[in-house]
Scaffold this motif. Structure first.
Motif, short mmCIF file in Angstrom:
data_model
loop_
_atom_site.label_atom_id
_atom_site.label_comp_id
_atom_site.label_asym_id
_atom_site.label_seq_id
_atom_site.Cartn_x
_atom_site.Cartn_y
_atom_site.Cartn_z
N THR C 53 -10.40 -1.52 -1.62
CA THR C 53 -9.83 -2.42 -0.74
C THR C 53 -9.23 -1.97 0.72
O THR C 53 -8.70 -0.73 0.49
CB THR C 53 -8.68 -3.26 -1.44
OG1 THR C 53 -9.23 -3.62 -2.81
CG2 THR C 53 -8.16 -4.66 -0.66
N VAL C 54 -9.27 -2.77 1.71
CA VAL C 54 -8.70 -2.10 2.89
C VAL C 54 -7.32 -2.71 2.74
O VAL C 54 -7.10 -3.87 2.86
CB VAL C 54 -9.28 -2.65 4.07
CG1 VAL C 54 -8.69 -2.32 5.32
CG2 VAL C 54 -10.94 -2.45 4.05
N GLN C 55 -6.18 -1.89 2.72
CA GLN C 55 -4.80 -2.38 2.58
C GLN C 55 -4.43 -3.00 3.95
O GLN C 55 -4.84 -2.53 4.86
CB GLN C 55 -3.89 -1.18 2.16
CG GLN C 55 -4.03 -0.50 0.80
CD GLN C 55 -3.01 0.43 0.32
OE1 GLN C 55 -1.99 0.38 0.61
NE2 GLN C 55 -3.65 1.64 0.22
N GLY C 56 -3.52 -4.11 3.72
CA GLY C 56 -2.88 -4.62 4.75
C GLY C 56 -2.04 -3.65 5.36
O GLY C 56 -1.53 -2.64 5.12
N SER C 57 -1.63 -4.26 6.85
CA SER C 57 -0.59 -3.25 7.76
C SER C 57 0.78 -3.68 7.43
O SER C 57 1.12 -4.65 7.04
CB SER C 57 -1.29 -3.43 9.05
OG SER C 57 -2.46 -3.13 9.26
N THR C 109 0.58 -7.26 -2.69
CA THR C 109 0.48 -8.10 -1.60
C THR C 109 -0.50 -7.28 -0.52
O THR C 109 -1.43 -7.94 -0.05
CB THR C 109 1.97 -8.16 -0.81
OG1 THR C 109 2.80 -8.78 -1.82
CG2 THR C 109 1.86 -9.12 0.37
N LEU C 110 -0.20 -6.01 -0.14
CA LEU C 110 -0.73 -5.17 0.51
C LEU C 110 -2.56 -5.04 0.15
O LEU C 110 -3.20 -4.99 0.91
CB LEU C 110 -0.50 -3.91 0.98
CG LEU C 110 0.82 -3.81 1.56
CD1 LEU C 110 1.46 -2.27 1.53
CD2 LEU C 110 0.59 -4.12 2.85
N LEU C 111 -2.69 -5.31 -1.14
CA LEU C 111 -3.92 -5.25 -1.71
C LEU C 111 -4.76 -6.61 -1.55
O LEU C 111 -5.72 -6.87 -2.00
CB LEU C 111 -4.02 -4.69 -3.00
CG LEU C 111 -3.79 -3.34 -3.00
CD1 LEU C 111 -3.70 -2.45 -4.43
CD2 LEU C 111 -4.95 -2.51 -2.28
N GLY C 112 -3.95 -7.56 -1.56
CA GLY C 112 -4.28 -9.06 -1.44
C GLY C 112 -4.47 -9.45 -2.84
O GLY C 112 -5.34 -10.45 -3.08
N PHE C 113 -3.85 -9.12 -3.97
CA PHE C 113 -3.82 -9.45 -5.17
C PHE C 113 -3.03 -10.92 -5.29
O PHE C 113 -1.74 -10.90 -5.69
CB PHE C 113 -3.25 -8.59 -6.31
CG PHE C 113 -4.41 -7.72 -6.75
CD1 PHE C 113 -4.03 -7.07 -7.92
CD2 PHE C 113 -5.36 -7.27 -5.96
CE1 PHE C 113 -4.95 -6.08 -8.37
CE2 PHE C 113 -6.30 -6.34 -6.44
CZ PHE C 113 -6.20 -5.84 -7.64
N THR C 114 -3.37 -11.82 -5.07
CA THR C 114 -2.63 -13.18 -5.14
C THR C 114 -2.98 -13.65 -6.50
O THR C 114 -3.92 -13.28 -7.28
CB THR C 114 -3.04 -14.31 -4.29
OG1 THR C 114 -4.43 -14.43 -4.14
CG2 THR C 114 -2.76 -13.61 -2.81
N GLY C 132 -6.81 -6.61 2.40
CA GLY C 132 -5.36 -7.32 2.00
C GLY C 132 -4.44 -7.88 3.10
O GLY C 132 -5.12 -8.21 3.93
N ASN C 133 -3.10 -8.24 2.60
CA ASN C 133 -2.33 -9.10 3.64
C ASN C 133 -1.48 -8.12 4.32
O ASN C 133 -1.16 -7.07 3.77
CB ASN C 133 -1.63 -10.08 2.72
CG ASN C 133 -2.31 -11.12 1.85
OD1 ASN C 133 -3.43 -11.49 2.69
ND2 ASN C 133 -2.33 -11.31 0.81
N ASN C 134 -0.88 -8.54 5.28
CA ASN C 134 0.17 -7.63 6.29
C ASN C 134 1.49 -8.39 5.96
O ASN C 134 1.71 -9.39 5.70
CB ASN C 134 -0.33 -8.05 7.66
CG ASN C 134 -1.79 -7.55 7.95
OD1 ASN C 134 -2.38 -6.71 7.30
ND2 ASN C 134 -2.53 -8.35 8.81
N ILE C 135 2.30 -7.20 6.07
CA ILE C 135 3.79 -7.45 5.87
C ILE C 135 4.55 -7.16 7.05
O ILE C 135 4.39 -5.92 7.70
CB ILE C 135 4.14 -6.59 4.85
CG1 ILE C 135 3.41 -7.00 3.28
CG2 ILE C 135 5.60 -6.87 4.45
CD1 ILE C 135 3.95 -6.22 2.30
N THR C 136 5.20 -8.13 7.60
CA THR C 136 6.17 -7.78 8.58
C THR C 136 7.78 -7.68 8.09
O THR C 136 8.15 -8.36 7.30
CB THR C 136 6.36 -8.67 9.65
OG1 THR C 136 4.86 -9.16 10.19
CG2 THR C 136 7.14 -8.70 11.00
N LEU C 137 8.27 -6.39 8.22
CA LEU C 137 9.55 -6.03 7.44
C LEU C 137 10.62 -6.46 8.41
O LEU C 137 10.43 -7.05 9.80
CB LEU C 137 9.79 -4.67 7.30
CG LEU C 137 8.43 -3.94 6.67
CD1 LEU C 137 9.01 -2.56 6.54
CD2 LEU C 137 8.64 -4.51 5.16
#
Lengths: 187, 437, 471
Positions: C53-57, C109-114, C132-137
């Motif tokens: 998987t392409v991990q999210g940013s 979340t970063l791998l998109g495992f919903t 995957g999904n992106n996270i804003t901190l």
């Protein structure tokens, strides 16, 4: 490539299995509820099931009453008994009976006792059909009922025992309840 | 006697059509095994065969058993469903075929035992006398692990003779139920049933020393259940339960001071805090929990999960594997299936005409449901893992056979009930009675 | 037979209820704990997924890219090494060494495992690598870098700034740190440990905030009382000393707090008794197994191990068996500033899917109602006095007029059986400035005096935060 195909199939089938599971569980629940409904409607329609004998009770004051009997049960004055005989001097749970081979096998519960001919006090005894015995203040006679059709249930068969040949013409029992409707859904 | 409409009564006796359920289960069996056939890129002979044998077996089994006796077909189909689910899971989770094919074999033997048990339970007469002989024999059988013992991971009550491994505590469970039912159904009070209580107590003690605590717990609550149902003596029942709870509490307090049970103390400590990372053995629980959570709503996909990383997945953690591969929704459906078995089994017990049958049916249903609850709670980390297996689904020959026997007993009693109903029907519709002196 | 019907029905109902209960527990347990279990380091599934998987940013609150992937198995971080290091504990890394970092704790979340994994399924079906999904901190990278720079190179410690109105963590630094882009480099001992979330320190005098809160809620007249300190208090075979055995003389409660008089607070704790002090501490979140969604925080402990009365006195001044994490201390300060409401700490501002669609956004939640408004205002006043004329004068921010700088210092002693060290603590907040609702906690290990070492760091950091206008 084949492995990828498998993975894709497996992923798609997840939803299929979940649906199958839901259908199976749902159908099973539906069947159970429906059958439960039927069972209560039977019980509502015919309260007396499994009757194969009668108990004829002569009370002290001269009154005579008839009670129906199943293959086995408990007799006494209490509400919890299968055969409830009130105002006859019986204990709350007086005796327990089983009908085997056409005879009634009686086992008294706890401190209660059965008397035969006012002589002995018994705990256990076997009463032949037509005979009388005394429990409490009442004289009780045991009478077997015959049927027009032979029973198929092993319980009932054991109850009649070897007297069953006296029963009737039709001796070949049906083994299986035929399903009424096969095609269109249920019922 | 009330005069009722014959046709209405006749109609009420019909059961809901079970064919849709049968077809759904057959479809499930076929598709799941077919999918697994292609898992490793090469066609797997065993899986392919199973994809045909399982549905055909279920179909034929149903036909045969319902031709023989008028059994509760829904229970049979659900039992087949759960058992084949076990085979599917084992094949999906374990990389080698060995365990799954053993399971399938036991499934087959189980079918035969089921039919046999159904047949035997209809012979009401013999049981009550047989129980006197059965008790010492059963106790002896339970003592076998002391002689031939071969401890496995969580329960130390296995026996290995020749190449065959089995678990006496599982196999004796139906015997326990039958003996206790025979004992408690006779309404004579304390002077009769003390020997049955003694038998149960001895059985529990033997198991306790082995030690197989899951079995002890099961045997104990089955005894309490049958005792209460048979005698209606709630005071004694509650007293016994309270004493048991107190006894367990005292025992746990003293645990640390008794060397022989030190492993138990550590087991409980692990259970209380498995995530601390301090214990190697806690890996099992942790991996199990991870497994359960990884499934999500629809599962990770059959054959795509990695539940094999959980130790002892075959018997103890099969629920975690189920949850991972098939997901939350499907697992809930499986739980509902067990619930349906409970309801139908209870109905059978209520409709039974003899006390012995009623108690036996209750005992079987109670045993199956309790086992299921124990293992699910163990997998969910609510209680420590007890070594008990999930009925029908778990791998393990003895467990499978024992569950099949219990199911067979239920089916047998249901067939007696059905025949009684038929007799009633005949009695009522044909009308007349003749009194005979 | 009739007698058995009742028993059978009863038993069956009990069993049915148990089955339903278990089913419900099953669903609920997974719902509550599922993510936590999945994200554990020993979950091999995640390791396997990372290969395909392409991990999210991961972005900071200003939109700066902190970590990203362009293909499976590859990960690149921000180019400036000092910033990378400062953010290392917040972001985490790829090898599961730092359990609390976003890349570890929020790996799913970063791998998109919903829960339904439909997106994942569709992508696999189309033959693409799933993304995957992106996270804003909620953190600000520049502020984090500034904090790390403020620590002298040879000292270990931790600092955290939070927004006490929303619970958002604005910056989090733990030293020693590591470089997520170069995991092969040798690192100092305990470098992977996030001291802000995981390390439990003795709070020292900063705990007097709790003791004060307990006194104010349990004793109505204590505000007017006068206390006298001779520098030493002997109880039994132990003695309690103020810093440097300095005698504070006669003083009011405010002065005792501002000057951090041990004798006063030790005796207050003794008079309150363990029950009341522990009760107040528990109202502030002590002895509680935090299981927040966004961050792992270790439990803080106060008087929950069967302590004796001598420990009670020590607890009153934040020594003895008392221990607290820096984040929790910041949350406590925040609660005082926020009218007695402690907000749940949040690290994730929002989660977006690869197309930019917002999947979830941060929603501030009140975690605990610690105190009523009036008492918290009183304590804030006391803490203001501490900065104005007490031990925390070096925490004052020159030229800052929009609000009040309030704080409390601590010099917590600890011993490892070989040496006796003092950790320097400062805990404080900006009061009355709605645009800059910051609470801060700073610990400098072996820093000596809190007022001398930790307070100045806090002053600089808050000044920078105001400058950057983070929220």
């Amino acid at each position: 490539m084949a492995v990828d195909l498998f993975q894709s199939a497996a992923l798609m089938l997840r939803y299929g299995f979940a649906a199958a599971g839901a259908l199976i569980a749902g159908r099973a629940l539906y069947m159970t509820i429906r059958d439960g409904g039927r069972a209560s409607s039977i019980r509502a329609q015919a309260r007396e099931t499994g009757v194969i004998a009668n108990l004829i009770v002569k009370f002290h004051g001269g009154e005579i009453k008839k009670y129906t009997l199943n293959v086995e049960g408990m007799v006494g004055a209490g509400r919890v008994c299968d055969v409830r005989i009130a105002r006859a001097g019986l204990d709350r749970r007086h005796f327990f009976y089983e009908i085997v081979n056409g005879n009634m096998k009686i086992t008294a519960i706890g401190h209660s006792r059965i008397r035969i001919d006012d002589t002995q006090e018994l705990r256990e005894t076997i009463v032949r059909p037509g005979r009388e015995f005394i429990a409490g203040d009442a004289v009780i006679r045991f009478v077997v009922l015959r049927q027009k059709k032979a029973p198929i249930s092993p319980m009932t068969k054991r109850a009649y025992g070897n007297t069953i040949s006296l029963v009737l013409k039709d001796v070949k029992p049906k083994r299986v309840i035929r399903r009424r409707v096969r095609r269109r859904g249920d019922d | 006697m009330a005069m009722i409409e014959a046709s209405k009564y006749r109609k009420s006796l019909n059961r809901t059509n079970e064919l849709p359920l049968l077809h759904l289960v057959m479809l499930f069996q076929f598709v799941s095994m077919l999918l697994l056939t292609f898992r490793d890129g090469v066609m797997d002979a065993f899986s392919f065969q199973m994809s045909l044998y399982l549905p055909i077996g279920t179909f034929l089994g149903l036909k045969i058993i319902s031709k023989l006796f008028p059994v509760d077909r829904c229970i049979f189909i659900l039992t087949a469903f759960l058992s084949s689910l076990g085979v599917v899971l084992l094949r999906a989770v374990l990389k080698t075929t060995a365990d799954a094919s053993d399971q399938a074999l036991f499934l087959l033997i189980g079918y035969f035992l089921m039919i046999l048990s159904a047949f035997l339970i209809r012979l009401v007469r013999a049981w009550e006398k047989l129980s006197v002989i059965a008790m010492p024999l059963a106790l002896g059988f339970l003592c076998l692990p002391f002689v031939f013992g071969s401890p496995s991971a969580t329960a130390d009550s296995w026996v290995k003779i020749g190449g065959v491994q089995f678990q006496p505590s599982e196999l004796i469970k139906p015997v326990l139920i039958l003996v206790l039912s025979a004992g408690f159904s006779r309404k004579e009070g304390f002077r009769v049933w003390w020997r049955y209580v003694l038998f149960a107590g001895l059985a529990c003690s033997v198991l306790f020393l082995q030690p197989d605590l899951g079995a002890v717990f099961l045997y104990f609550i089955i005894t309490v259940c049958l005792f209460y149902a048979g005698t209606g003596n709630y005071k004694v029942t509650i007293a016994v339960l309270l004493i048991a709870v107190l006894g367990v509490a005292v025992f746990l307090k003293l645990l640390n001071s008794i060397d022989a049970f030190s492993y138990l103390a550590s087991r409980i400590a692990i259970w209380q805090n498995p995530f601390s990372g301090a214990y190697e053995d806690a890996r099992q629980i942790v991996q199990g929990l991870i497994s359960i959570a990884s499934g999500g709503l629809f599962g990770s996909g059959l054959g795509l999960g990695s539940a094999d990383r959980v130790a002892v997945v075959a018997s103890d953690y099969i629920f975690a594997a189920l949850s991972e591969e098939f997901g939350i929704l499907f697992t809930i459906c499986v739980l509902i299936v067990y619930l349906v078995l409970l309801i139908r089994g209870t109905t059978i017990a209520m409709n039974a005409r003899s006390r012995f049958h009623a108690l036996t049916a209750l005992g079987c249903v109670f045993a199956l449901t309790s086992q299921m609850l124990l293992i699910v709670c163990g997998n969910l980390h609510l209680i420590p893992l007890t070594g008990v297996t999930m009925p029908f689904v778990s791998g393990g020959g003895s467990s499978m056979l024992s569950s099949m026997i219990q199911a067979g007993i239920l089916l047998g009693i249901s067939s007696v009930n059905a025949e009684d109903e038929y007799d009633d029907l005949m009695r009522i519709t044909r009308g007349q009675w003749r009194e005979e002196e | 037979m009739k007698d058995m019907r009742f028993a059978i029905r009863l038993i069956a109902m009990i069993m049915a209820a148990l089955v339903l209960f278990v089913a419900a527990t099953y669903v609920i347990t997974i719902h509550i704990n599922g993510d936590r279990w999945i994200n554990r380091a020993n979950n091999t599934r995640l390791r396997d997924a990372k290969k395909t998987t392409v991990q999210g940013s991961v972005y900071d609150s200003a939109g700066v890219l902190l970590a990203g992937s362009s293909k499976p198995g590859e990960r690149h971080y921000i180019s400036d090494e000092r910033t990378r290091r400062a953010l290392s504990h917040t972001i985490g890394e790829q090898t599961n060494m730092s359990a609390t970092g976003v890349e570890n704790f929020h790996a799913t979340t970063l791998l998109g495992f919903t829960t339904t994994r439909t997106g994942y399924t569709l992508q696999r079906l189309q033959g693409q690598d799933p993304v995957g999904n992106n996270i804003t901190l909620t953190v600000n990278a520049e502020l984090t870098r500034y904090i790390a720079d403020s620590f002298k190179d040879w000292k270990n410690g931790a600092a955290v700034v939070i927004n006490y109105k929303t619970g958002a963590i604005l910056a989090m630094v733990s030293i020693p740190n590591f470089d997520p882009a170069n995991m092969d480099l040798a690192v100092q001992d305990t470098a992977y440990y996030n001291r802000v979330l995981q390390k439990r320190y003795a709070p020292g005098s900063t705990f007097k905030i709790i003791t004060l809160a307990s006194a104010l809620t349990n004793d109505e007249t204590i505000k007017e009382e006068q206390f006298s300190c001779s520098g030493v208090w002997n109880y039994g075979e132990y003695s309690l000393r103020c810093a440097g055995s300095k005698a504070h003389g006669e003083m009011s409660l405010v002065q005792a707090f501002a000057d951090s008089c041990n004798v006063t607070f030790g005796s207050i704790a003794y008079q309150l008794g363990a029950e009341k002090l522990r009760g107040t501490a528990e109202n502030f979140g002590f002895n509680f197994d935090f299981s927040f969604d966004d961050v792992i925080v270790n439990q803080s402990n106060c008087l929950n191990k069967g302590e004796k009365s001598t420990d009670l006195i020590q607890a009153g001044i934040g020594q003895g068996t008392t221990e607290v994490t820096p984040l929790h201390m910041a949350m406590i300060a925040g609660a005082i500033a926020n009218g007695g409401d402690m907000m749940e700490p949040k690290l994730i501002k929002k989660v977006t899917n690869p197309s930019g669609f917002v999947i979830s956004e941060m929603e501030p939640e009140v975690f605990l109602h610690c105190l009523d408004e009036d008492t918290s205002r009183d304590i804030a006043k006391y803490m203001y006095e501490t900065v104005r004329g007490g031990t925390a004068t070096r925490a004052a921010i020159k030229g800052y007029e929009d609000g009040y700088v309030c704080g409390k210092t601590g010099s917590a002693e600890w011993t490892n059986d070989k040496t006796r060290e003092t950790n320097a603590w400062y805990v404080g907040f900006l009061y009355g400035d709605s645009a800059h609702p910051y609470a801060i906690a700073v610990v400098v290990e072996e820093g000596g005096s809190g007022g001398a070492e930790a307070a100045p760091i806090a002053s600089k950091v808050l000044k920078k935060a105001i400058e950057l206008d983070v929220y």
